[in-house]
Write a protein that holds these residues in place. Structure first.
Motif, PDB file in Angstrom:
ATOM      1  N   PRO A  33       0.825  -1.212   0.000  1.00  0.00           N
ATOM      2  CA  PRO A  33       0.000   0.000   0.000  1.00  0.00           C
ATOM      3  C   PRO A  33       0.858   1.261   0.000  1.00  0.00           C
ATOM      4  O   PRO A  33       1.988   1.258   0.496  1.00  0.00           O
ATOM      5  CB  PRO A  33      -0.803  -0.115   1.300  1.00  0.00           C
ATOM      6  CG  PRO A  33       0.039  -0.978   2.173  1.00  0.00           C
ATOM      7  CD  PRO A  33       0.772  -1.923   1.261  1.00  0.00           C
ATOM      8  N   ASP A  34       0.311   2.313  -0.554  1.00  0.00           N
ATOM      9  CA  ASP A  34       1.014   3.591  -0.565  1.00  0.00           C
ATOM     10  C   ASP A  34       1.052   4.165   0.842  1.00  0.00           C
ATOM     11  O   ASP A  34       0.074   4.092   1.578  1.00  0.00           O
ATOM     12  CB  ASP A  34       0.320   4.578  -1.496  1.00  0.00           C
ATOM     13  CG  ASP A  34       0.499   4.201  -2.949  1.00  0.00           C
ATOM     14  OD1 ASP A  34       1.484   3.525  -3.249  1.00  0.00           O
ATOM     15  OD2 ASP A  34      -0.353   4.591  -3.768  1.00  0.00           O
ATOM     16  N   GLN A  35       2.170   4.713   1.187  1.00  0.00           N
ATOM     17  CA  GLN A  35       2.323   5.308   2.500  1.00  0.00           C
ATOM     18  C   GLN A  35       1.755   6.729   2.466  1.00  0.00           C
ATOM     19  O   GLN A  35       1.897   7.431   1.473  1.00  0.00           O
ATOM     20  CB  GLN A  35       3.802   5.352   2.902  1.00  0.00           C
ATOM     21  CG  GLN A  35       4.441   3.986   3.009  1.00  0.00           C
ATOM     22  CD  GLN A  35       3.807   3.163   4.106  1.00  0.00           C
ATOM     23  OE1 GLN A  35       3.499   3.671   5.161  1.00  0.00           O
ATOM     24  NE2 GLN A  35       3.615   1.896   3.852  1.00  0.00           N
ATOM     25  N   PRO A  36       1.118   7.150   3.550  1.00  0.00           N
ATOM     26  CA  PRO A  36       0.594   8.523   3.567  1.00  0.00           C
ATOM     27  C   PRO A  36       1.736   9.538   3.580  1.00  0.00           C
ATOM     28  O   PRO A  36       2.781   9.311   4.177  1.00  0.00           O
ATOM     29  CB  PRO A  36      -0.206   8.581   4.867  1.00  0.00           C
ATOM     30  CG  PRO A  36       0.356   7.502   5.711  1.00  0.00           C
ATOM     31  CD  PRO A  36       0.834   6.434   4.771  1.00  0.00           C
ATOM     32  N   ASN A  37       1.515  10.623   2.887  1.00  0.00           N
ATOM     33  CA  ASN A  37       2.537  11.654   2.774  1.00  0.00           C
ATOM     34  C   ASN A  37       2.259  12.737   3.817  1.00  0.00           C
ATOM     35  O   ASN A  37       1.836  13.832   3.495  1.00  0.00           O
ATOM     36  CB  ASN A  37       2.533  12.237   1.363  1.00  0.00           C
ATOM     37  CG  ASN A  37       3.709  13.144   1.135  1.00  0.00           C
ATOM     38  OD1 ASN A  37       4.655  13.146   1.918  1.00  0.00           O
ATOM     39  ND2 ASN A  37       3.647  13.923   0.073  1.00  0.00           N
ATOM     40  N   THR A  38       2.506  12.399   5.073  1.00  0.00           N
ATOM     41  CA  THR A  38       2.286  13.369   6.146  1.00  0.00           C
ATOM     42  C   THR A  38       3.637  13.888   6.622  1.00  0.00           C
ATOM     43  O   THR A  38       4.575  13.112   6.812  1.00  0.00           O
ATOM     44  CB  THR A  38       1.546  12.723   7.327  1.00  0.00           C
ATOM     45  OG1 THR A  38       2.289  11.585   7.761  1.00  0.00           O
ATOM     46  CG2 THR A  38       0.156  12.273   6.920  1.00  0.00           C
TER      47      THR A  38
END
Length: 52
Positions: A33-38
């Motif tokens: 899954p794509d990691q959140p860009n926080t």
């Protein structure tokens, strides 16, 4: 002639193995899954004067 045939078969098998490995790596990368860009750091007063 048998050496030429063995070399050709080895080359075809190596190419097929390389293509299979590349497709497997791409499938594994698509499965994660794509990691959140926080951001790790947030600044509360981003638009204000910074004490100048």
């Amino acid at each position: 002639m048998s050496r030429l045939l063995a070399a050709a078969l080895t080359m075809v098998a190596a190419a097929a193995l390389a293509v299979g490995a590349a497709l497997g790596i791409v499938a594994l990368l698509d499965a994660t899954p794509d990691q959140p860009n926080t951001p790790l750091i947030t600044y509360e007063n981003a638009g204000q004067d910074q004490g100048r």
